[in-house]
Scaffold this active site. Structure first.
Site, short mmCIF file in Angstrom:
data_model
loop_
_atom_site.label_atom_id
_atom_site.label_comp_id
_atom_site.label_asym_id
_atom_site.label_seq_id
_atom_site.Cartn_x
_atom_site.Cartn_y
_atom_site.Cartn_z
N ASP A 31 -2.57 -7.36 4.79
CA ASP A 31 -2.67 -6.20 3.91
C ASP A 31 -1.85 -5.02 4.45
OD1 ASP A 31 -4.47 -7.81 2.63
OD2 ASP A 31 -6.12 -6.37 2.64
N HIS A 183 -3.70 -7.55 9.01
CA HIS A 183 -2.86 -6.46 8.53
C HIS A 183 -1.49 -6.50 9.19
CE1 HIS A 183 -6.96 -5.12 7.64
NE2 HIS A 183 -6.44 -4.35 6.70
#
Length: 391
Positions: A31, A183
Protein backbone atom coordinates in the site's frame (compact mmCIF):
# COMPACT_ATOMS: atom_id res chain seq x y z
CA UNK A 1 -20.52 -6.61 -14.92
CA UNK A 2 -17.01 -6.59 -16.27
CA UNK A 3 -15.30 -6.10 -12.92
CA UNK A 4 -13.43 -9.34 -13.44
CA UNK A 5 -11.80 -8.17 -16.64
CA UNK A 6 -9.03 -5.87 -15.48
CA UNK A 7 -5.53 -6.61 -14.33
CA UNK A 8 -3.40 -9.75 -14.51
CA UNK A 9 -5.51 -12.87 -14.91
CA UNK A 10 -3.22 -15.36 -13.25
CA UNK A 11 -4.85 -17.75 -10.76
CA UNK A 12 -6.93 -15.86 -8.24
CA UNK A 13 -8.47 -16.23 -4.80
CA UNK A 14 -11.64 -17.57 -6.39
CA UNK A 15 -9.68 -20.07 -8.46
CA UNK A 16 -7.74 -21.18 -5.42
CA UNK A 17 -10.96 -21.77 -3.53
CA UNK A 18 -12.03 -24.23 -6.21
CA UNK A 19 -8.81 -26.22 -6.12
CA UNK A 20 -7.72 -28.90 -3.71
CA UNK A 21 -8.69 -27.93 -0.16
CA UNK A 22 -5.08 -28.50 0.94
CA UNK A 23 -3.86 -25.88 -1.52
CA UNK A 24 -2.27 -22.89 0.21
CA UNK A 25 -2.12 -19.50 -1.51
CA UNK A 26 -0.51 -16.25 -0.43
CA UNK A 27 -1.26 -12.82 -1.86
CA UNK A 28 1.37 -10.18 -1.12
CA UNK A 29 0.03 -6.63 -1.22
CA UNK A 30 1.74 -3.26 -0.91
CA UNK A 31 0.00 0.00 0.00
CA UNK A 32 0.72 3.73 -0.23
CA UNK A 33 3.16 3.68 -3.16
CA UNK A 34 4.75 4.07 -5.47
CA UNK A 35 7.48 5.37 -3.21
CA UNK A 36 11.19 5.49 -2.56
CA UNK A 37 11.44 1.76 -1.94
CA UNK A 38 9.17 0.50 -4.72
CA UNK A 39 12.08 -0.22 -7.11
CA UNK A 40 13.76 -2.41 -4.48
CA UNK A 41 10.49 -4.24 -3.79
CA UNK A 42 10.07 -4.88 -7.51
CA UNK A 43 13.64 -6.14 -7.82
CA UNK A 44 13.11 -8.63 -4.98
CA UNK A 45 9.81 -9.84 -6.43
CA UNK A 46 11.41 -10.23 -9.87
CA UNK A 47 14.35 -12.23 -8.53
CA UNK A 48 12.00 -14.47 -6.57
CA UNK A 49 9.60 -14.97 -9.48
CA UNK A 50 6.69 -13.64 -7.43
CA UNK A 51 3.79 -11.37 -8.42
CA UNK A 52 2.06 -8.99 -6.02
CA UNK A 53 -0.79 -6.48 -5.79
CA UNK A 54 0.03 -2.77 -5.40
CA UNK A 55 -2.64 -0.43 -4.02
CA UNK A 56 -1.32 2.93 -5.16
CA UNK A 57 -2.08 6.53 -4.20
CA UNK A 58 -3.02 8.87 -7.01
CA UNK A 59 -0.75 11.68 -5.83
CA UNK A 60 2.27 9.35 -5.90
CA UNK A 61 1.27 7.86 -9.24
CA UNK A 62 1.28 11.39 -10.68
CA UNK A 63 4.83 11.94 -9.43
CA UNK A 64 6.15 8.51 -10.39
CA UNK A 65 4.38 7.39 -13.58
CA UNK A 66 7.44 5.36 -14.58
CA UNK A 67 6.93 3.19 -11.48
CA UNK A 68 3.29 2.60 -12.38
CA UNK A 69 4.42 1.52 -15.84
CA UNK A 70 7.03 -0.82 -14.38
CA UNK A 71 4.60 -2.40 -11.92
CA UNK A 72 2.20 -3.02 -14.78
CA UNK A 73 4.90 -4.16 -17.23
CA UNK A 74 6.25 -6.75 -14.80
CA UNK A 75 2.87 -8.41 -14.41
CA UNK A 76 1.73 -7.16 -11.02
CA UNK A 77 -1.83 -5.98 -10.31
CA UNK A 78 -2.54 -2.32 -9.57
CA UNK A 79 -5.33 -1.38 -7.19
CA UNK A 80 -6.79 1.98 -6.15
CA UNK A 81 -5.87 3.34 -2.70
CA UNK A 82 -7.49 6.80 -3.13
CA UNK A 83 -5.65 10.00 -4.02
CA UNK A 84 -4.14 11.40 -0.81
CA UNK A 85 -4.89 8.97 2.07
CA UNK A 86 -6.36 11.76 4.21
CA UNK A 87 -8.86 10.18 6.60
CA UNK A 88 -10.56 13.50 7.41
CA UNK A 89 -11.51 13.89 3.75
CA UNK A 90 -12.15 10.28 2.78
CA UNK A 91 -14.44 9.40 5.66
CA UNK A 92 -16.27 12.71 5.93
CA UNK A 93 -18.87 11.51 3.45
CA UNK A 94 -19.08 9.03 0.59
CA UNK A 95 -18.93 11.57 -2.28
CA UNK A 96 -15.53 12.70 -0.97
CA UNK A 97 -14.26 9.11 -1.01
CA UNK A 98 -15.74 8.55 -4.47
CA UNK A 99 -14.09 11.68 -5.86
CA UNK A 100 -10.67 10.44 -4.78
CA UNK A 101 -11.27 6.98 -6.23
CA UNK A 102 -12.25 8.46 -9.59
CA UNK A 103 -9.34 10.92 -9.58
CA UNK A 104 -6.81 8.15 -8.96
CA UNK A 105 -8.52 5.90 -11.48
CA UNK A 106 -8.20 8.59 -14.16
CA UNK A 107 -4.51 9.08 -13.34
CA UNK A 108 -3.71 5.38 -13.61
CA UNK A 109 -5.74 5.07 -16.80
CA UNK A 110 -3.79 7.96 -18.34
CA UNK A 111 -0.51 6.19 -17.56
CA UNK A 112 -1.19 2.55 -18.53
CA UNK A 113 -4.66 2.52 -20.11
CA UNK A 114 -6.28 0.52 -17.29
CA UNK A 115 -9.00 1.53 -14.84
CA UNK A 116 -8.40 -0.40 -11.60
CA UNK A 117 -11.40 -2.19 -10.19
CA UNK A 118 -9.73 -3.27 -6.94
CA UNK A 119 -10.07 -0.73 -4.12
CA UNK A 120 -8.44 -0.74 -0.69
CA UNK A 121 -9.52 1.79 1.91
CA UNK A 122 -6.71 3.67 3.69
CA UNK A 123 -6.52 2.24 7.20
CA UNK A 124 -8.87 -0.55 6.13
CA UNK A 125 -12.65 -0.49 6.11
CA UNK A 126 -13.07 -1.32 9.83
CA UNK A 127 -14.23 1.75 11.71
CA UNK A 128 -14.26 3.77 8.48
CA UNK A 129 -16.83 2.22 6.14
CA UNK A 130 -20.51 1.98 6.80
CA UNK A 131 -22.90 -0.07 4.68
CA UNK A 132 -23.34 2.87 2.29
CA UNK A 133 -19.65 2.85 1.34
CA UNK A 134 -19.66 -0.90 0.69
CA UNK A 135 -22.93 -0.89 -1.22
CA UNK A 136 -22.25 2.10 -3.47
CA UNK A 137 -18.72 1.01 -4.36
CA UNK A 138 -20.04 -2.42 -5.31
CA UNK A 139 -22.89 -0.90 -7.31
CA UNK A 140 -20.37 1.34 -9.07
CA UNK A 141 -18.42 -1.69 -10.25
CA UNK A 142 -15.57 -1.79 -7.71
CA UNK A 143 -14.25 -4.64 -5.57
CA UNK A 144 -13.18 -3.67 -2.04
CA UNK A 145 -10.37 -5.80 -0.57
CA UNK A 146 -9.00 -5.62 2.97
CA UNK A 147 -6.48 -8.19 4.34
CA UNK A 148 -6.27 -11.04 6.82
CA UNK A 149 -2.54 -10.96 7.68
CA UNK A 150 -1.02 -7.67 8.81
CA UNK A 151 2.78 -7.39 8.64
CA UNK A 152 2.59 -4.59 11.19
CA UNK A 153 5.13 -2.54 9.24
CA UNK A 154 3.07 0.63 9.72
CA UNK A 155 2.15 0.21 13.39
CA UNK A 156 4.87 2.67 14.32
CA UNK A 157 8.00 4.19 12.82
CA UNK A 158 10.95 1.93 12.06
CA UNK A 159 9.40 -1.41 12.93
CA UNK A 160 12.38 -3.81 12.72
CA UNK A 161 12.53 -6.32 9.89
CA UNK A 162 12.46 -9.34 12.22
CA UNK A 163 9.17 -8.15 13.72
CA UNK A 164 7.71 -7.55 10.27
CA UNK A 165 8.64 -11.08 9.20
CA UNK A 166 7.06 -12.55 12.34
CA UNK A 167 3.75 -10.74 11.80
CA UNK A 168 3.67 -11.23 8.02
CA UNK A 169 3.99 -14.99 8.41
CA UNK A 170 1.51 -15.37 11.29
CA UNK A 171 -1.31 -16.97 9.31
CA UNK A 172 -4.37 -17.76 11.47
CA UNK A 173 -4.91 -21.47 12.04
CA UNK A 174 -7.07 -23.14 9.41
CA UNK A 175 -6.70 -20.32 6.88
CA UNK A 176 -5.46 -21.48 3.45
CA UNK A 177 -5.54 -18.10 1.69
CA UNK A 178 -3.30 -15.42 3.22
CA UNK A 179 -3.70 -11.79 2.09
CA UNK A 180 -0.65 -10.03 3.51
CA UNK A 181 -0.60 -6.27 4.07
CA UNK A 182 2.73 -4.46 3.61
CA UNK A 183 3.79 -1.00 2.46
CA UNK A 184 6.13 0.27 -0.26
CA UNK A 185 5.28 3.94 0.25
CA UNK A 186 6.77 6.12 2.96
CA UNK A 187 9.65 5.17 5.27
CA UNK A 188 9.56 1.41 4.96
CA UNK A 189 13.19 0.39 4.45
CA UNK A 190 12.69 -2.38 7.03
CA UNK A 191 9.90 -3.87 4.91
CA UNK A 192 12.37 -4.19 2.05
CA UNK A 193 14.79 -6.01 4.39
CA UNK A 194 12.01 -8.32 5.57
CA UNK A 195 10.56 -9.17 2.17
CA UNK A 196 13.07 -11.89 1.10
CA UNK A 197 12.52 -13.76 4.36
CA UNK A 198 8.74 -13.45 4.02
CA UNK A 199 8.87 -14.87 0.50
CA UNK A 200 11.26 -17.63 1.60
CA UNK A 201 8.96 -18.63 4.46
CA UNK A 202 5.87 -18.99 2.29
CA UNK A 203 7.79 -20.95 -0.35
CA UNK A 204 9.14 -23.32 2.29
CA UNK A 205 5.62 -23.82 3.66
CA UNK A 206 4.34 -24.81 0.22
CA UNK A 207 2.29 -21.70 -0.60
CA UNK A 208 1.60 -20.51 -4.12
CA UNK A 209 2.02 -16.79 -4.77
CA UNK A 210 -0.86 -15.23 -6.68
CA UNK A 211 -2.36 -11.80 -7.37
CA UNK A 212 -5.75 -10.45 -6.37
CA UNK A 213 -8.52 -10.27 -8.92
CA UNK A 214 -11.76 -8.24 -8.81
CA UNK A 215 -13.72 -11.48 -9.29
CA UNK A 216 -12.24 -13.01 -6.11
CA UNK A 217 -14.34 -13.60 -3.04
CA UNK A 218 -13.71 -10.34 -1.16
CA UNK A 219 -11.84 -10.24 2.13
CA UNK A 220 -13.57 -7.44 4.00
CA UNK A 221 -13.79 -6.36 7.61
CA UNK A 222 -17.13 -6.20 9.37
CA UNK A 223 -18.87 -2.87 9.60
CA UNK A 224 -18.32 -1.09 12.89
CA UNK A 225 -20.02 2.30 12.74
CA UNK A 226 -17.78 4.77 14.52
CA UNK A 227 -19.41 7.30 16.80
CA UNK A 228 -17.75 10.16 14.96
CA UNK A 229 -19.48 9.07 11.75
CA UNK A 230 -22.92 8.74 13.35
CA UNK A 231 -24.20 11.85 11.63
CA UNK A 232 -22.30 11.34 8.38
CA UNK A 233 -24.61 12.48 5.55
CA UNK A 234 -25.72 10.00 2.89
CA UNK A 235 -25.57 10.92 -0.79
CA UNK A 236 -28.84 11.85 -2.44
CA UNK A 237 -30.69 9.66 -4.90
CA UNK A 238 -29.85 12.16 -7.62
CA UNK A 239 -26.13 12.04 -6.78
CA UNK A 240 -26.12 8.24 -6.82
CA UNK A 241 -27.83 8.14 -10.21
CA UNK A 242 -25.47 10.70 -11.69
CA UNK A 243 -22.23 9.20 -10.38
CA UNK A 244 -22.56 5.61 -9.17
CA UNK A 245 -25.18 4.24 -11.55
CA UNK A 246 -23.64 6.04 -14.53
CA UNK A 247 -20.22 4.65 -13.60
CA UNK A 248 -21.23 1.07 -14.34
CA UNK A 249 -21.41 1.84 -18.06
CA UNK A 250 -17.62 2.00 -18.28
CA UNK A 251 -17.49 -1.68 -17.33
CA UNK A 252 -20.52 -2.90 -19.27
CA UNK A 253 -20.50 -0.82 -22.45
CA UNK A 254 -20.33 -2.86 -25.65
CA UNK A 255 -16.77 -3.16 -26.85
CA UNK A 256 -14.94 -5.56 -29.09
CA UNK A 257 -12.66 -8.10 -27.42
CA UNK A 258 -9.13 -8.44 -28.81
CA UNK A 259 -6.99 -11.39 -27.74
CA UNK A 260 -3.31 -10.87 -28.53
CA UNK A 261 -1.54 -14.20 -28.82
CA UNK A 262 1.86 -12.92 -29.87
CA UNK A 263 1.95 -14.18 -33.43
CA UNK A 264 -1.71 -13.49 -34.15
CA UNK A 265 -4.69 -11.60 -32.81
CA UNK A 266 -8.20 -12.98 -32.40
CA UNK A 267 -10.95 -10.36 -32.32
CA UNK A 268 -14.49 -10.92 -31.09
CA UNK A 269 -17.37 -8.51 -31.50
CA UNK A 270 -19.63 -7.69 -28.53
CA UNK A 271 -22.18 -10.30 -29.56
CA UNK A 272 -19.44 -12.96 -29.82
CA UNK A 273 -18.59 -13.06 -26.11
CA UNK A 274 -20.62 -12.87 -22.93
CA UNK A 275 -20.19 -12.20 -19.21
CA UNK A 276 -21.00 -14.59 -16.38
CA UNK A 277 -19.89 -14.35 -12.75
CA UNK A 278 -17.59 -11.49 -13.75
CA UNK A 279 -15.78 -13.69 -16.27
CA UNK A 280 -15.41 -13.27 -20.03
CA UNK A 281 -16.91 -16.29 -21.77
CA UNK A 282 -16.11 -17.16 -25.41
CA UNK A 283 -17.98 -19.61 -27.68
CA UNK A 284 -15.78 -22.70 -27.63
CA UNK A 285 -16.14 -23.94 -31.22
CA UNK A 286 -15.79 -20.61 -33.00
CA UNK A 287 -12.92 -19.56 -30.72
CA UNK A 288 -10.96 -22.77 -31.28
CA UNK A 289 -11.61 -22.43 -35.01
CA UNK A 290 -10.27 -18.87 -34.94
CA UNK A 291 -7.10 -20.25 -33.32
CA UNK A 292 -6.76 -22.80 -36.12
CA UNK A 293 -7.58 -25.77 -33.91
CA UNK A 294 -10.18 -28.53 -34.14
CA UNK A 295 -13.08 -29.61 -31.95
CA UNK A 296 -15.43 -32.59 -31.69
CA UNK A 297 -18.44 -33.37 -29.49
CA UNK A 298 -19.13 -36.71 -27.80
CA UNK A 299 -22.84 -36.98 -27.18
CA UNK A 300 -22.48 -40.08 -25.02
CA UNK A 301 -20.14 -38.49 -22.48
CA UNK A 302 -21.36 -34.91 -22.91
CA UNK A 303 -17.84 -33.62 -23.47
CA UNK A 304 -16.15 -31.54 -26.14
CA UNK A 305 -12.59 -32.37 -27.17
CA UNK A 306 -10.34 -29.77 -28.75
CA UNK A 307 -6.93 -30.10 -30.37
CA UNK A 308 -4.62 -27.13 -30.73
CA UNK A 309 -0.91 -27.51 -31.45
CA UNK A 310 0.33 -30.05 -28.87
CA UNK A 311 -2.60 -29.62 -26.46
CA UNK A 312 -5.72 -31.72 -26.08
CA UNK A 313 -8.54 -30.27 -23.98
CA UNK A 314 -11.68 -31.98 -22.77
CA UNK A 315 -14.49 -29.68 -21.66
CA UNK A 316 -17.36 -31.03 -19.58
CA UNK A 317 -20.12 -28.38 -19.26
CA UNK A 318 -22.11 -30.47 -16.77
CA UNK A 319 -19.13 -30.75 -14.41
CA UNK A 320 -17.74 -27.31 -15.23
CA UNK A 321 -14.26 -28.75 -15.78
CA UNK A 322 -11.50 -28.34 -18.34
CA UNK A 323 -8.95 -31.18 -18.55
CA UNK A 324 -5.70 -30.50 -20.40
CA UNK A 325 -2.84 -32.72 -21.51
CA UNK A 326 -0.12 -32.75 -24.11
CA UNK A 327 -0.06 -35.21 -26.96
CA UNK A 328 1.02 -38.70 -25.90
CA UNK A 329 0.63 -37.81 -22.21
CA UNK A 330 -1.42 -40.02 -19.95
CA UNK A 331 -3.97 -38.46 -17.62
CA UNK A 332 -3.84 -34.68 -17.55
CA UNK A 333 -4.76 -31.88 -15.17
CA UNK A 334 -8.26 -30.58 -14.53
CA UNK A 335 -9.48 -27.19 -13.37
CA UNK A 336 -12.91 -25.76 -12.71
CA UNK A 337 -13.96 -22.98 -15.06
CA UNK A 338 -17.00 -20.78 -15.43
CA UNK A 339 -18.96 -22.06 -18.41
CA UNK A 340 -22.46 -22.59 -19.70
CA UNK A 341 -24.26 -24.30 -22.54
CA UNK A 342 -26.87 -22.36 -24.53
CA UNK A 343 -28.70 -23.44 -27.68
CA UNK A 344 -26.05 -25.99 -28.54
CA UNK A 345 -23.14 -23.59 -27.92
CA UNK A 346 -20.62 -24.11 -25.11
CA UNK A 347 -19.32 -20.89 -23.60
CA UNK A 348 -16.10 -21.13 -21.57
CA UNK A 349 -14.18 -18.55 -19.51
CA UNK A 350 -11.46 -17.22 -21.81
CA UNK A 351 -8.83 -16.96 -19.08
CA UNK A 352 -9.05 -20.56 -17.88
CA UNK A 353 -9.27 -21.78 -21.48
CA UNK A 354 -6.05 -20.00 -22.49
CA UNK A 355 -4.19 -21.15 -19.39
CA UNK A 356 -5.12 -24.76 -20.18
CA UNK A 357 -3.90 -24.20 -23.75
CA UNK A 358 -0.49 -23.35 -22.32
CA UNK A 359 -0.44 -19.70 -21.22
CA UNK A 360 0.91 -19.06 -17.71
CA UNK A 361 -1.33 -16.04 -17.23
CA UNK A 362 -2.92 -13.13 -19.01
CA UNK A 363 -3.40 -9.40 -18.73
CA UNK A 364 -6.68 -7.64 -19.48
CA UNK A 365 -6.92 -3.96 -20.30
CA UNK A 366 -9.87 -1.64 -20.82
CA UNK A 367 -9.49 0.80 -23.67
CA UNK A 368 -11.99 3.29 -25.03
CA UNK A 369 -13.37 1.04 -27.76
CA UNK A 370 -12.11 -2.43 -26.88
CA UNK A 371 -11.06 -4.92 -24.24
CA UNK A 372 -7.59 -6.41 -24.80
CA UNK A 373 -6.28 -9.72 -23.45
CA UNK A 374 -2.51 -10.20 -23.72
CA UNK A 375 -0.98 -13.56 -22.89
CA UNK A 376 1.90 -13.94 -20.45
CA UNK A 377 4.12 -15.12 -22.02
CA UNK A 378 3.00 -14.68 -25.66
CA UNK A 379 2.55 -18.00 -27.39
CA UNK A 380 5.38 -17.06 -29.74
CA UNK A 381 7.76 -17.74 -26.85
CA UNK A 382 6.30 -21.15 -26.01
CA UNK A 383 7.87 -24.35 -27.17
CA UNK A 384 5.32 -25.16 -29.85
CA UNK A 385 6.53 -25.97 -33.33
CA UNK A 386 3.82 -27.98 -35.00
CA UNK A 387 0.07 -27.87 -35.51
CA UNK A 388 -1.89 -31.11 -35.42
CA UNK A 389 -5.14 -31.85 -37.24
CA UNK A 390 -7.24 -34.83 -36.33
CA UNK A 391 -10.53 -34.08 -38.05
Amino acid sequence: MLTGMLGTGASSVAAAAKSDITDKVVYLSFDDGPGKYTPEVLDILHDAGVKATFFVLGQHAERKPEMIKRIHREGHVIGNHTYNHEYSELYRDFPSFWQQIKRTEDIINSIIGIRPVLVRAPGGTYGHFDHTYFELLKNGGYAVMDWNVDSGDSKRRNVPAAEIVAHATAVPSGMSNALVLMHDGGAHAETVKALPDIIRYYKQQGYRFEVMQPSDEPVQFQVKPAAKFKNRPSPSVEWIAKHVEANTSQWTSAKSLKIELGYRTVELQPEEYRIKEQKVLVPLRSYINKLGGNISWDQATGTATTWWKDRILQINPAMGTVTSKRLHEQGGSSVHAVMESRNGTIWVAAGELMEQLGAKGYMMQSRDTEWVITLDPPWTSMEYSHSFSFL
